[in-house]
Structures are given as C-alpha cells and as structure tokens.
Write an enzyme that holds these catalytic residues in place. Structure first.
Site, short mmCIF file in Angstrom:
data_model
loop_
_atom_site.label_atom_id
_atom_site.label_comp_id
_atom_site.label_asym_id
_atom_site.label_seq_id
_atom_site.Cartn_x
_atom_site.Cartn_y
_atom_site.Cartn_z
N SER A 112 0.80 -1.22 0.00
CA SER A 112 0.00 0.00 0.00
C SER A 112 0.84 1.27 0.00
O SER A 112 1.60 1.52 -0.92
CB SER A 112 -0.95 -0.05 1.18
OG SER A 112 -1.85 1.02 1.13
N HIS A 113 0.73 2.04 1.06
CA HIS A 113 1.37 3.35 1.15
C HIS A 113 2.79 3.27 1.72
O HIS A 113 3.42 4.30 1.91
CB HIS A 113 0.52 4.25 2.04
CG HIS A 113 0.20 3.58 3.35
ND1 HIS A 113 -0.73 2.57 3.44
CD2 HIS A 113 0.74 3.72 4.57
CE1 HIS A 113 -0.77 2.13 4.68
NE2 HIS A 113 0.11 2.81 5.39
N ASP A 276 -2.07 6.67 -3.31
CA ASP A 276 -0.96 5.93 -2.71
C ASP A 276 -0.46 4.83 -3.64
O ASP A 276 -0.89 4.74 -4.80
CB ASP A 276 -1.38 5.33 -1.35
CG ASP A 276 -2.31 4.15 -1.51
OD1 ASP A 276 -3.05 4.10 -2.50
OD2 ASP A 276 -2.29 3.26 -0.63
N ASP A 278 -0.89 1.62 -4.16
CA ASP A 278 -1.79 0.70 -4.88
C ASP A 278 -3.10 1.36 -5.28
O ASP A 278 -4.03 0.67 -5.71
CB ASP A 278 -2.05 -0.56 -4.04
CG ASP A 278 -2.67 -0.23 -2.71
OD1 ASP A 278 -2.41 0.86 -2.17
OD2 ASP A 278 -3.44 -1.06 -2.18
N ASP A 280 -5.58 3.00 -3.61
CA ASP A 280 -6.84 3.04 -2.86
C ASP A 280 -6.96 4.27 -1.97
O ASP A 280 -8.05 4.59 -1.51
CB ASP A 280 -7.10 1.73 -2.09
CG ASP A 280 -5.97 1.34 -1.18
OD1 ASP A 280 -4.96 2.06 -1.14
OD2 ASP A 280 -6.09 0.29 -0.52
N ARG A 281 -5.85 4.96 -1.71
CA ARG A 281 -5.92 6.17 -0.87
C ARG A 281 -5.93 7.43 -1.72
O ARG A 281 -5.39 7.43 -2.83
CB ARG A 281 -4.73 6.25 0.06
CG ARG A 281 -4.70 5.18 1.10
CD ARG A 281 -3.55 5.43 2.06
NE ARG A 281 -3.63 4.45 3.14
CZ ARG A 281 -3.07 4.61 4.32
NH1 ARG A 281 -2.39 5.70 4.59
NH2 ARG A 281 -3.20 3.68 5.26
N LYS A 375 -11.37 0.68 -0.83
CA LYS A 375 -11.40 2.13 -1.01
C LYS A 375 -10.82 2.45 -2.38
O LYS A 375 -10.14 1.62 -2.98
CB LYS A 375 -10.66 2.84 0.11
CG LYS A 375 -9.25 2.36 0.38
CD LYS A 375 -8.72 3.03 1.65
CE LYS A 375 -7.35 2.52 2.03
NZ LYS A 375 -7.38 1.58 3.15
C1 G1P Z 1 -3.78 1.93 8.20
C2 G1P Z 1 -4.90 2.91 8.34
C3 G1P Z 1 -6.22 2.23 8.07
C4 G1P Z 1 -6.20 1.57 6.69
C5 G1P Z 1 -5.00 0.67 6.57
C6 G1P Z 1 -4.86 0.12 5.16
O1 G1P Z 1 -3.93 0.89 9.13
O2 G1P Z 1 -4.91 3.51 9.61
O3 G1P Z 1 -7.26 3.17 8.16
O4 G1P Z 1 -7.35 0.82 6.48
O5 G1P Z 1 -3.81 1.39 6.89
O6 G1P Z 1 -4.72 1.13 4.21
P1 G1P Z 1 -3.17 0.87 10.54
O7 G1P Z 1 -1.69 0.99 10.26
O8 G1P Z 1 -3.65 2.07 11.30
O9 G1P Z 1 -3.58 -0.42 11.17
ZN ZN Z 2 -3.27 1.47 -0.33
#
Ligand code: G1P
Ligand code: ZN
Length: 539
Positions: A112-113, A276, A278, A280-281, A375
């Site tokens: 992801s991010h 981000d 992938d 989704d953000r 998302k």
């Molecule tokens: C984080 C974000 C959460 C999101 C997840 C995946 O998770 O806070 O809202 O769904 O990334 O993108 P966390 O690291 O807080 O568990």
């Molecule tokens: Zn992501």
C-alpha cells in the site's frame, strides 16, 4: 512438471489490517512467499473450477512473486488466473475485476502506502469473492496453516510472459492477461458525469494529480488527460517504479510534499490530488487548501445527489471509529444509516453487501462506495471533480460552505513510530484498565463522558472486534488510541484527536487541539513510556 518442495514454517506470517506486510528483506527469503501462498491454498481447499485475480502496484519483488503465485496456482489445481498486464493492477481495479468476473478471489501484491524497494516493504493482500479482503476468521485459519506447513507445490517451468494481452495455458490452468486499466475506466464512466467534467477542463480548469511513481499513473493519465481532456502534464510521477523513485507513496501532507508545496504556491492549480502505492488512498487539495479525509467523506456524502450513479439515493454511510464524526451530522441531516466500524476496509464489506451503506471512509485518506469492496483513490478524485463541475465552486468554497452548514470537526492524527512492541502493548493494556475510572472526571475544563475500548459487533455476521480505545468528552471532543496493524517492524501508536465547533470555523487545527493533545499525553503517559515527546508524523 509439478514439484512438491519441503519447507519449514515462518512464525511471523500473521496478516494485519490489510494483508501480510513485511520488510522486503524478510519477504524475499527463500520460501517466504511460497509458504504464505500454499497456506492460503490449503485453507481454501478444493481449487478446481476456481478463478483468481492477480496483480500488484509494481513495487520491488512483485515481478518475482507474481511468477511464484502463477506457478503455484497451476500446481495446486486452480482453473484460471486473470492477471494484469506486466503484473500491474491497482487495488480498486482488482476488486472490480473480481466482482465483474465473479472470480473466487484475488491477490494484490502491495504494501500500500509503505515505501518499496530492497529496503522498503513488500506485501500481499488477499480478497475473497466479495471483492474485499478476507475477514479475520479466515486470516486466522491461514495463519494457523503457516505455522504447520511442511511442503508446497509449484510448477517447474520458465517464467510466464505477462507482456501481451490474451490467454495461455499452464498445466491445464488458463492464464488470461488483461489490460488492468480498461474495465476500471468504464466503471468510472458509469458512475460520474464525464461530460460535465470534460467541460470543466475545456473552460480552463487546472488540476495536478500526483501518482507518486506508483500504480495509478496509467489510470490517471488515461482518465484525466485522455478521456477528460485535462492538459498534458496534469498527471505527474506517472511511471510506476519498483522503488517509487524513492518516494513514500502515502498521499498526505507529509509524504506528498512535492504536490503540497505546489498547491500552496502562487502558481497552484485549481485542484490537486494524490493517490498511494496501490491506488486506494487519496488526498484532496484546493488552491492553498487541504481537505481532511474525514471532511472529504462528509462532503461527498452530503453531495451524493450531484453524481449520476447516486442521485436516486444512497443507503447509508460508515466510517472507522478513529475517523472524525463529521459525517455523522450529514447522515443525520439526510436521515440515512450511520455506522462506526474498526479500522480496516474489510469491516465495511458486510455493510455494503447487506445494502446498509453506500459510502464509507477512513481518516487515513480512504474513501469509497459500494461500486467495489475496497477504497478507491481515483473514484474520490472524480467525485470531487464532479461536484466542482456541477456547482462551479472551488474546493475551498465547497468545504467552507459545508462547515457553515454543519460546523467543523477539527481533527489531527499523531503517530508515534518505531516504539518497542512490548512497551506499546503494555501502554495500551494499562490504558484500557485505567480508562473506566476516568469517566466523569474533568481535565483542563474537558469533562470525560465515556472512556473505554471500542468494540464493534457486526450486524451481519455477528462477529465482535475490539479495536482501539476511545475517550469521549461532554463537548463532543474525542481522543482515540490504537496500535497500527500495517507496520512491518516495531509498533506505531496512533493518537487521533477531534474537537467540534459550530461557529468557530477558521481556527488552526493544531491550536484548537492543544489542550486535548496534552490530556491525551497525560492520560496515556506516552512521553514517559516511549521517550517521545513529539509525534513522528502529524497528519
Ligand atoms: C492503516 C490505516 C487504516 C487503513 C489501513 C490500510 O492501518 O490507519 O485506516 O485501512 O492502513 O490502508 P493501521 O496501520 O492504522 O492499522
Ligand atoms: Zn493502499
């Protein structure tokens, strides 16, 4: 050609908030991906007749892991894989492909991010036929499997060519390589008013979309520049790179610095957005103006009737508990259902499937709707563009008018990163024990009404999940504490602060939250216990 390989378990293959996420150095160990995938296949059981979707955000090791997954799927008897060309597929596009093809699930290779590259992170997200990520009950079973695994199956063949669209066969398994962008664009065209957005750009409206050298580059160039006619160059950092060009592809005020600097400069575009790794953000910016994700969810929900796909009405809306309560006031005004769930998109899936909600969002720059079960970054950007095209108003104007109507939830998240796991666990456990005794006590003029663990009882599958601790004050202010479930090493303590004001609408959020921050630190003893007097990331 099918080989059975002996292996020994890894003890750390438990999935977090969104799949398995590990340092690349860990994930690239011999048999690491193989063990995890075999455990998933073992847990599913009979794979005959089953179809899965495979793709990823292009980060380091994706190319190797995708080949492993393909060869293992064939060896384990999977009937068909639908694979993104060259292994690319964004998380929202993957969810759409699963639903559209009625596939049995899918694997998106992404952390992801989190940064990518040999010293970054690697990850695998596993979705089922809902198009959303599997519930904890299933991931727990997979984890048990990883602890007992002794062998895996793989085809001994050379790498599959994923560069050309079309079908091929591997040991009786069909591999269909698809254009990962095409279906996604069609879906967006069916939701939003593309004609009016196109007109907006024709009238000279400017935007900058930062794909952060990750997967959304090709999607964004196609949609914003080619189809909608935004000027060439509106999409920047559009080439997906294995290490994201050194960027941390998390679209927030800290990591999307290049975009933020541009949008706060005198030559800013009318509209700015980033996605981000992938896809989704999303982050939404106006000229010298930032929209918090919590406000964005509230504003999109309030404007559903401007969007062709939603104009006939929406079911309801949900947010993660940590997200600000801004959208709750919109839900009340429109008299629609309203839900608060634990952090993680998977908790929205049952609510969408049972038609309880249409929209949902998280403070962590996630917004989406029931068009898919993840998302969706570009969806949120198009929603904003559609509102702007329909109203002729700027991002700032839309947001300020929203606050005038509903009041403003000042909201900031503080992350304390790299905390020793044992210290963080003890801190949370002690805090949970202490909270009930604080009810009805007053700190710096703020009276605590309720304090304790957040427990979610799913109205559909009746599972119960505990996630984070909440302190609610009599004036509507809130403190939420949680441990991150997406990190790849150590612990991150997240502290989410919120303060509501009906008429003081233009204050500095950090100033508005000064007292609450101090209360949050005093009660939790974060500075004393972690040695951190300041958060590492403030968003
Ligand atoms: C984080 C974000 C959460 C999101 C997840 C995946 O998770 O806070 O809202 O769904 O990334 O993108 P966390 O690291 O807080 O568990
Ligand atoms: Zn992501």
């Amino acid at each position: 050609m099918i080989r059975t390989v002996a292996t020994t378990p890894f003890t750390d293959q438990k999935m977090g908030t969104a799949g398995l996420r590990r340092k690349s150095t860990v994930a690239t160990q011999a048999n690491y991906v193989e063990n995890f995938m075999q455990s998933i296949f073992n847990t599913i059981g009979d794979l005959k007749g089953k179809t899965f979707v495979v793709g990823g955000d292009g980060r380091y090791y994706n190319d190797i892991a995708i080949q492993v997954i393909i060869k293992m799927a064939a060896a384990n008897g999977v009937s068909k894989l639908i694979v993104g060309q060259n292994g690319f597929m964004s998380t929202p596009a993957g969810s759409n492909i699963i639903l559209k093809n009625k596939a049995n699930g899918g694997f998106i290779l992404s952390a992801s991010h989190n940064p990518g590259g040999p010293s970054g992170d690697f990850g695998i997200k596993y979705s089922n036929e809902s198009g959303g990520q599997i519930p904890s009950s299933v991931s727990d079973r997979i984890y048990q499997n990883t602890l007992n695994i002794s062998e895996y199956k793989i085809c001994d063949v050379s790498d599959i060519d994923l560069s050309k669209i079309g079908t091929q066969d591997l040991e009786g398994m069909e591999i269909e390589v698809i254009d990962p962008v095409k279906d996604y664009v069609e879906m967006m065209q069916n939701i939003f008013d593309f004609a009016s957005i196109r007109k907006l750009f024709q009238q000279g409206f400017t935007m900058r979309f930062d794909a952060m050298n990750a997967v959304t580059g090709p999607y964004a160039r196609k949609i914003f520049e080619e189809v909608l006619g935004a000027p060439k160059g509106s999409v920047v950092n559009y080439n997906p790179l294995p290490d994201f060009g050194g960027l941390h592809p998390d679209p927030n005020m800290v990591y999307a610095k290049e975009l933020v600097d541009f949008m706060f400069s005198d030559h800013a575009a009318d509209f700015g957005a980033a996605n981000d790794g992938d896809g989704d953000r999303n982050m939404i910016l106006g000229k010298k103006f930032f929209v918090t994700p919590s406000d964005s969810l509230a504003i999109l929900t309030d404007n559903f009737n401007l969007i062709p796909a939603y104009k006939n009405g929406i079911y309801g809306v949900a947010k993660s508990a940590a997200t600000s309560t801004a959208v709750s006031r919109v839900a009340k005004a429109h008299n629609i259902g309203y839900y608060e769930v634990p952090t993680g998109w998977k908790y929205f899936v049952n609510l969408m499937d049972s038609k309880r909600i249409t929209f949902c969002g998280e403070e962590s720059f996630g917004t989406g709707s029931s068009h898919i079960r993840e998302k969706d970054g570009i969806w949120a950007v198009l929603f904003w563009l559609n509102i702007i095209a329909a109203t002729g108003k700027s991002v700032e104007q839309i947001t300020r008018e929203h606050w005038q109507k509903y009041g403003r939830s000042y909201y900031v998240r503080f992350d304390f990163e790299g905390v020793d796991t044992a210290v963080a666990d003890k801190l949370m456990a002690d805090l949970e024990n202490k909270l009930p005794s604080l009810e009805n006590k007053t700190f710096a003029g703020f009276k605590i009404e309720h304090a304790g663990a957040f427990v979610y009882n799913d109205p559909v599958d009746h599972s119960s999940t505990k996630n984070g601790l909440i302190i609610s004050f009599a004036d509507g202010s809130r403190i939420v504490y949680r441990l991150s479930g997406t990190g790849s090493s150590g612990a991150t303590i997240r502290v989410y602060l919120e303060r509501y004001s009906k008429d003081n609408l233009s204050a500095d959020p950090l100033k508005m939250l000064t007292e609450i921050f101090k209360i949050a630190m005093d009660i939790s003893e974060i500075p004393e216990r972690t040695g951190k007097h300041q958060a590492d990331v403030v968003t």
